[in-house]
Design an enzyme around this catalytic site. Sequence first.
Site, PDB file in Angstrom:
ATOM      1  CD  GLU A   1      -2.819  -1.143   2.425  1.00 34.35           C
ATOM      2  OE1 GLU A   1      -3.726  -2.325   2.650  1.00 34.35           O
ATOM      3  OE2 GLU A   1      -2.584  -0.341   3.195  1.00 34.35           O
TER       4      GLU A   1
ATOM      5  CB  THR B   1       3.511  -7.712 -10.564  1.00 30.01           C
ATOM      6  OG1 THR B   1       4.553  -7.017 -10.128  1.00 30.01           O
ATOM      7  CG2 THR B   1       3.790  -8.222 -12.022  1.00 30.01           C
TER       8      THR B   1
ATOM      9  CB  ALA C   1       0.701  -9.989  12.027  1.00 30.17           C
TER      10      ALA C   1
ATOM     11  CD  GLU D   1       7.083 -11.894  -3.353  1.00 32.01           C
ATOM     12  OE1 GLU D   1       7.038 -10.690  -3.745  1.00 32.01           O
ATOM     13  OE2 GLU D   1       6.338 -12.389  -2.572  1.00 32.01           O
TER      14      GLU D   1
ATOM     15  N   GLY E   1      29.399   2.519 -23.871  1.00 34.02           N
ATOM     16  CA  GLY E   1      29.411   3.814 -24.299  1.00 34.02           C
ATOM     17  C   GLY E   1      28.173   4.384 -24.369  1.00 34.02           C
TER      18      GLY E   1
END
Length: 384
Positions: free
Chosen positions: A132, A163, A183, A249, A346
């Site tokens: 968030e 994603t 949690a 993950e 370069g």
Amino acid sequence: MPLPLFPSTWMREEHRLLRDGAARFFAERWVPRAAGWRDAGLMERDTWREAGAQGLLCAAMPEEFGGSGGDFGHEAVIVMEAARANLGGFGGSVHSAIVAPYLLHHGSEAQQRRWLPALATGERVGAIAMTEPGTGSDLQAIRTRARLDGDHYVISGQKTFITNGQNADLIVIVCRTGDAAGAKGLSLIVAEIYADTRGLTRRRLDKIGLKAQDTSELFFDALRVPAANLLGGREGLAFGQLMGELPQERLVIACQAVAMMERALDDTVTYAKQREAFGQPIWTFQNTRFVLAQAQSDVLAARALVDAAISAHLKGELDAARAALVKAWCSDLASQLTDACLQLFGGYGYMLETPIAELWADARVTRIYGGTNEIMKELASRSM
């Protein structure tokens, strides 16, 4: 050409066959379309069904749920070949190696049979909505709330950096349910999105890299989701579910990082032997050779580390602390190596028509997503 890598002891013949098939498919079918995807800011929706038809989605899912019945090694070779092909827009790693495992490990059999086959074919595109705007890597500070209203949850809040955010129509949302703080108050709820779904607005984000990836902000305004879409059977289980899945993950991100390094080294060695300056190939300059020899040693070390982590994960022995450090080290190294390789190109290295520029920009985010590398080191230090 670069030196050969040490053998990947976890890799069997079926992994090598999948790797070679994925590499051919990406090179022949998707790489020619990649520039258009970068300009559009996303891959077309039909690419997901194309990937499903090629067996490139949910390779590690059981066959009874529509997958290919493989293991994490199958997912790893697909992730690495997509990264090596410079296809940063393909969110298959999130779809197959992150979203699908949440459903497999924490969903009921009815949920698995409803959702997993559709993910395997590409009929549905998966995303997970954790981050968030005000939380970053601090999952305990999540504010998106799901309020139970009869047989539905009503979800309100905002997620960012998601994603597959534009294409996704199966979104695992981390929500705060009930009144418990921290949690203990978090749950995972799966939203099925249809053309007529109300309560969801999406905004595609403009990024430094991953230009073809439809990373988005998601706004939930009283989005109604059936209560039956709660993962785990009861509220308050999300933090444990997330902690159980995050090591994979983070290993996925390490796989991406090492494949980016391999591609960058391949391209730069080839370029250095062709590009002339002062009447001779730049490969003849000692500095060029030393930079690339260092890059070669970095690639050998990174690939060996990732191979060891994959072997451990396949045995069920990859803990969260070591996964965090593998992700942090490989992603830090990918940024350093792609930067060194870009310098040898370069001015051409700064042009997006040269793949090294895209690799350099894409590698930068591996140090951020999946938990910032600073957080990775903090997590690991707690287990030392």
